[in-house]
Structures are given as structure tokens and as C-alpha cells.
Design an enzyme around this catalytic site. Sequence first.
Site, PDB file in Angstrom:
ATOM      1  N   GLU A 168       0.809  -1.226   0.000  1.00  0.00           N
ATOM      2  CA  GLU A 168       0.000   0.000   0.000  1.00  0.00           C
ATOM      3  C   GLU A 168       0.840   1.272   0.000  1.00  0.00           C
ATOM      4  O   GLU A 168       0.453   2.269  -0.619  1.00  0.00           O
ATOM      5  CB  GLU A 168      -0.968  -0.016   1.191  1.00  0.00           C
ATOM      6  CG  GLU A 168      -2.124  -1.005   1.050  1.00  0.00           C
ATOM      7  CD  GLU A 168      -1.746  -2.468   1.234  1.00  0.00           C
ATOM      8  OE1 GLU A 168      -0.636  -2.746   1.735  1.00  0.00           O
ATOM      9  OE2 GLU A 168      -2.561  -3.353   0.868  1.00  0.00           O
TER      10      GLU A 168
ATOM     11  N   HIS B  42     -12.365  -6.528   7.556  1.00  0.00           N
ATOM     12  CA  HIS B  42     -13.065  -6.102   6.338  1.00  0.00           C
ATOM     13  C   HIS B  42     -14.259  -5.233   6.707  1.00  0.00           C
ATOM     14  O   HIS B  42     -15.238  -5.178   5.962  1.00  0.00           O
ATOM     15  CB  HIS B  42     -13.526  -7.318   5.514  1.00  0.00           C
ATOM     16  CG  HIS B  42     -12.383  -8.151   5.045  1.00  0.00           C
ATOM     17  ND1 HIS B  42     -11.815  -9.129   5.821  1.00  0.00           N
ATOM     18  CD2 HIS B  42     -11.672  -8.124   3.894  1.00  0.00           C
ATOM     19  CE1 HIS B  42     -10.809  -9.685   5.161  1.00  0.00           C
ATOM     20  NE2 HIS B  42     -10.700  -9.095   3.986  1.00  0.00           N
TER      21      HIS B  42
END
Length: 733
Positions: free
Chosen positions: A464, A534
Site C-alpha cells: 500500500e 473487512h
Amino acid sequence: MDLAISSVRMHEPTVGGLGPEQLVHMYRLMYLSRAVDDREILLKRQQKVFFQVSGAGHEALQVGAALALRPGYDWFFPYYRDRALCLTLGVTPTEMLLQAVGASGDPASGGRQMPTHWSSRPLHIVSTSSSTTTQLLHAVGCAEAGRYFSHHPEAAAKADGDYRAFHDVEFHGDEVVFTSLGEGSTSQGEFWEAINTASNRRLPVVFCVEDNGYAISVPVEVNTPGGNISRLVANFPNFYFAEIDGTDPEASLRAFQEAVAHCRAGLGPAFVHGHVVRPYSHSLSDDDKLYRSSAEREADAMRDPLAKMQMRLLREGILTDEQINALEKELDHEAEEAATRALEDPLPKVESIPLHVYSEDLDPASSLFATEEVETPGSSSAGGGKTGREKGSTPRTMADLINACLHDEMRRDPRIVVYGEDVADASRETALSEVKGKGGVFKLTAGLQAEFGSERVFNSPLAEANIVGRAVGYATRGMKPVVEIQFFDYIWPAMHQIHNELALMRWRSNGAWAAPTVIRVPIGGYLTGGAIYHSQCGESIFTHIPGLRVVFPSNALDANGLLRTAIRCDDPVLFLEHKRLYRETYGRAPYPGPDFAIPFGKARIVRPGTHITLVTYGAIVPRAMQAAQKAQAQGIDVEVLDLRTLSPYDWEAIAKSVRKTSRVIVAHEDMISWGYGAEIAARIADELFEHLDAPVRRVGAMDTFVAYQPVLEDAILPQPETILKAIADLQTY
Ligand SMILES: Cc1ncc(C[n+]2csc(CCOP(=O)(O)OP(=O)(O)O)c2C)c(N)n1
Ligand SMILES: [Mg+2]
């Protein structure tokens, strides 16, 4: 003999030994660098300078590097020790000391950054931070942008009506990007993320490791297994490698000339590892006698590049003792004069502090982005039309309309690139003719690679920081990266880049550089089984970052119009897309056409009411609507306000509604404590106190992460019933 600094450039490969003029030129630069350091140290002792970190011991390596490159043509992402490099590129001693004293005339930051935090637009030195290693990924993105423009020169054209009006583009097909770091900093993950992409994409980036054997007090063998970084990186494909004595300017120049030639020829990146010394401790705040033996320090002193070069000039009869003394005196005087000029410069004005937090040129809250219009169903062609570009009447999901906006904007603006994890249709292009394509784990980028090609839409490595760090590099060159972080839960490795680089680039460089980028991020819970990793929210952590815009739409039309504004605007934008809303029936809308935009900072009254104001956004909007409908049955008339953008946010709309209702709830999905609602509630209490008939209430998740088992998830996240209860309680207060 002409000793002027700019008179001897050596970026063409030198043949044979260096001549006397070249050697004296190098010595001059090395000595002047040290003289400026010494002057700065003196000023620090006099408390006229507030921090000092020197380039002492690194001068020979840096002068060699800079002479092999072309300022204003090549691009530079140096680190704090690179005084001799920057001096050789053309930063003057006065400019350096203006920054050291924090003067308004500091051209690198206007008194905002510490000394040696380089920046110069004319020289192509991109503003650097104190964070070790972040600059390497910027260098990678910069090299990618240069290559992109040379393949697509039409993309460099200016355009009115968006960020491009304010970003001139310069590029050269054979340009090279230089970046440097200390040996200790090679332990950072971003070092490996940068050489990964530079290697994989054969980018013309010269990485320079300035190995002085210590990272503050930590010796090299603690940071680097085996004690030698060259050995560890040796198997990366496409690189030119050199490991040199960085105290020898001639060896350095030769290595960099070869490295640069390799890059200019398009063969790939280069890695030059120079062994240097650190005679002045890490900084003036450090004393290396605390952790280095005297034998070690004496051995280092013997390798001081200045002393070595002086001996050489004498030994080879290039300069006499007297000439050396005269030269050094002249350079000491130059540093002293520079200090005098710097100290005479006015101080920065306190009123200037807020300047350049955001773009001063283009306000995303302005009417330029107010093309919002009420759709009359059936007024235009159905379903977005055959090309998908005409307005439609068929309701489309948030996922559809985000995807449609990406297609529209990529057609309109050739400077946009889209990349991230799994965002391409298929990295192996040969498969494209027979497969449907992946296009993102949520399919939001579906069909982009098929339409715009692999140079504009591609997969990143699974890293990322790599995604956001490269975006900073792309954006500083005038491109518009629209990147995806696959899940909000995994944004944290990019946090350093977002917080310390992306959002800060404009302010810390006093408006000279900026990194307008869009980071699209699926966020949130209510997924049934999303569990801890999530389901996370956490938007307030990002609204706490000056320089970053934060958007959180609750429906398809807003997502389309706000994404368009995000892409066209001149600031970095975190665009939060609620996963649960992607394909919900709630909030679907017809395709509004390719120019539909919504300004930032304009809330929407989703439901007018008179008794209670409910300020919210994201997935709480439909839940708040359910609660409001039930409350109506109990005779409580709730006004629901969807903020749509969280930074900036529509204070006027909140204030107007609260003045009307005198009761307010701020509701969000994220945890209550330290959440986004805390700031809104505090401001209401502060500024609207006399209009309130009851305390400001907050509704949010429990102060835990979201659990997997649906029974637990339901209890952790706020439900319509939770909101209804808060409404009922507040009404009876
Ligand atoms: C990400 C980050 N972590 C920690 C620091 C604090 N820090 C500043 S310099 C430094 C040591 C760097 O050593 P090295 O990379 O060898 O460079 P040198 O200073 O020796 O040239 C540290 C730990 C920082 N600036 N950035
Ligand atoms: Mg070091």
C-alpha cells in the site's frame, strides 16, 4: 583557472583521469559544503538556527553524483545529508541558510521546514521531508510520469476547468531521477517497495545509498544482515550496480556517470552504494562519543574526504599550500556572507500560516463544481445509453456510477492513471481477448484496462505504501493518479505516505509542489461476516490531516458527482466508498452524464424535519432514514442531513438546521470515542449553545472492532433501532 561553481559540468562521461581544473572544482564544492555546515553549526550555537544536521563526510560522493546529472532536466529526491549534492546542483549557500534561520525568503519552505529539507522547482528538486525513505517511492512515480509523458506528449497540454490549469508539465525522453538515502534507512519496507517497482518497470532511477556505517547510534550490521546492502540487492533484475569508496570524488563521478548512462539508455535503474564517513556525529543533538570507540572515530577521521582531497591536490602539485589556504578563506567568507544575508531577511508572517494547506488556485467547494441538477426520470435516454455516456433514466448502483465516472474522466483527461491491487482487468494482456477481466475485487475498475490500455490501468505490487508513494511522484509531475486501496482495513501501510507526504507536500513547500491524487477506498461494515479486517471505519483519523480532503458519499448519484470533483480538483482526496452501499437498492440513480459534479462541503437535506437534526453520512444515512420514519409515527419530526464530504464539511447547513430544531444527534458507523462526531458535537456546543434545548447526542459503534459473528456485529454497529432510541430519548429530554 576558473573556479566558478557552475562553470564545470561533467554529466557527459569523462574519459581518462580528471584534469586539474575538474579536481579543483570538485574540491571547491566539497569545501564550500563543509563551510556552510560549519557556519550553520556556529549559528546554532548562537541560537540563530534551531536544528543542524550536516553533510560532513558525504561531500565527495554527492559532488560526484550531482556532476553526473543535469539540474532542471533530471529530477531529484534527495535526503537531509545532501548539502554538497544540492550545492552542486545550484542551491546557493544563502538559500540554504535562509532555510536554516527560518526566514520568509527561504525558497524551499518559507520557514516551515528544518534546514537541509531541500526543494527547488527550477532545479527539479522535489520537496523532501524528514521521514527516512518515503522519497524513494516518489522518485519511482516521478520516473513513471516522465516515461508516460514521453509516450503521450498530448497529455502534457494544459486544460482549463480542472487541476491541469495549474500544473505545467516538463519532460525529456531520456531524463533520469536521482534519489538517495542512508544505509540505515534501507531497512524500511519502502526501500524494498521502491527498488521492486523500479526493477520491474525498468525505470530510470538512480538510487544512491550513502553508507556512513551508522543510523544515529545503530551500526550498519544491526540494520543490514551481513553488514552490506549491496550484497542483499544484487539479484534485482535490470539494475546497474556499483559499490564505491564514497570519499573519493573521482570514483564517485565515474560510478554515477555509468549509472546515469545505464538509465538514460532505458536499460533500467541503478544502485550506487558509497562508503562514506560521519565526522560530525548524527546531528548537533547527538554525540557519537557516547557509542563509538575512539579508535573507530580516528579511523573515520583518516578517511575524511576533504582532508584526502586536499592532500591529493598538494601531492599532485595542482595547488600549493598558499592557493589552498586562499581558496578556503574565500569559501569561508562566502559562507559567512550568506549567513549575514540570511539573518537580514524578514521573518515569515504569522498570517501566512494557513496559506497552501490546500490549493489556493482551485477550491473544490466552488461553483465551478456545482453542475448538480435534479434528474427528471424519463427526460433522457434509457440506462446510460448504448455508449454509456448519455444521461439515462434506469436506476444504477453506486458501483455502476463510480465505474461510469472513472470511464468518463479517463476519456476526458489523458493524465489520469488508475492502479492498485487487482484493479486491472488482466495483467497478462494476452488473456484479455478471452476473459471478462477482474477490474477490482469489487469490480469498480472493470473495463478500464480494456478501454484505456495497460499503461494507464495496471496492477501494483501488494504494497500500500508503494501505491500512495508512487502517486505522490506522479502527481508532482502534473499527472492525476486515481489509485485504489483494496480495503480501508489495509490502508495503514500507506498512512505514513498519506500523512507525512501526500497531504503535506503543498504546505511544507510553501505552495511550490503539490500532490493532487485521488485514493479510492472501500470502507465499512454491515457486511455479515466482514469481521475485524473487512469492516473498519476510521474516517476521523484522516479528517485530522490538514491538506487532505475526505469524501464519504451515501448514494450512487453523490458518489458519481463527488468522484468527478475529486478527480478534477487540485487537492489530494480520500474517497471513501461504503462497500455495503455499492449495490444496494437504496440510493440508486440514473446515470447523470459525463459532466455531473457536486461541490465539496455541501450537505444534502435527505429529509426535512422540525424537531431534531440528525447529522450523518455514509451507510448510516439509510439507517437514519428508517429511524426517522419510525420516529414520525411517534410524532417526532426528524431532519436528516447527509454531510457527503467530511473535510470540508458543511457547517452552515448544520448550524441552520440546529437553529431551527434546537436538538441534534450526530450519528456515524465508526466508534463513538474520538470519532468524527466528537468534533461536530464540540463545535455545536461551542458555537450554537444558546440555540440548544438539549445536550448534543452522539450515536456510533461500540468502542471495539467489528466481530465476525453476525449477532456480535449487529450489536457493535449502530442500527436503526439504536438511532430511534437516541431520537426518542433526546425528544423527551
Ligand atoms: C521513518 C523515520 N524513522 C525514524 C526517523 C528518525 N531518524 C532520523 S535520521 C535516522 C537515522 C538514519 O540513518 P541512515 O539512514 O543511516 O542515514 P544517516 O543519517 O546516517 O545519513 C533516524 C532513525 C526518521 N526521520 N524517519
Ligand atoms: Mg547512516
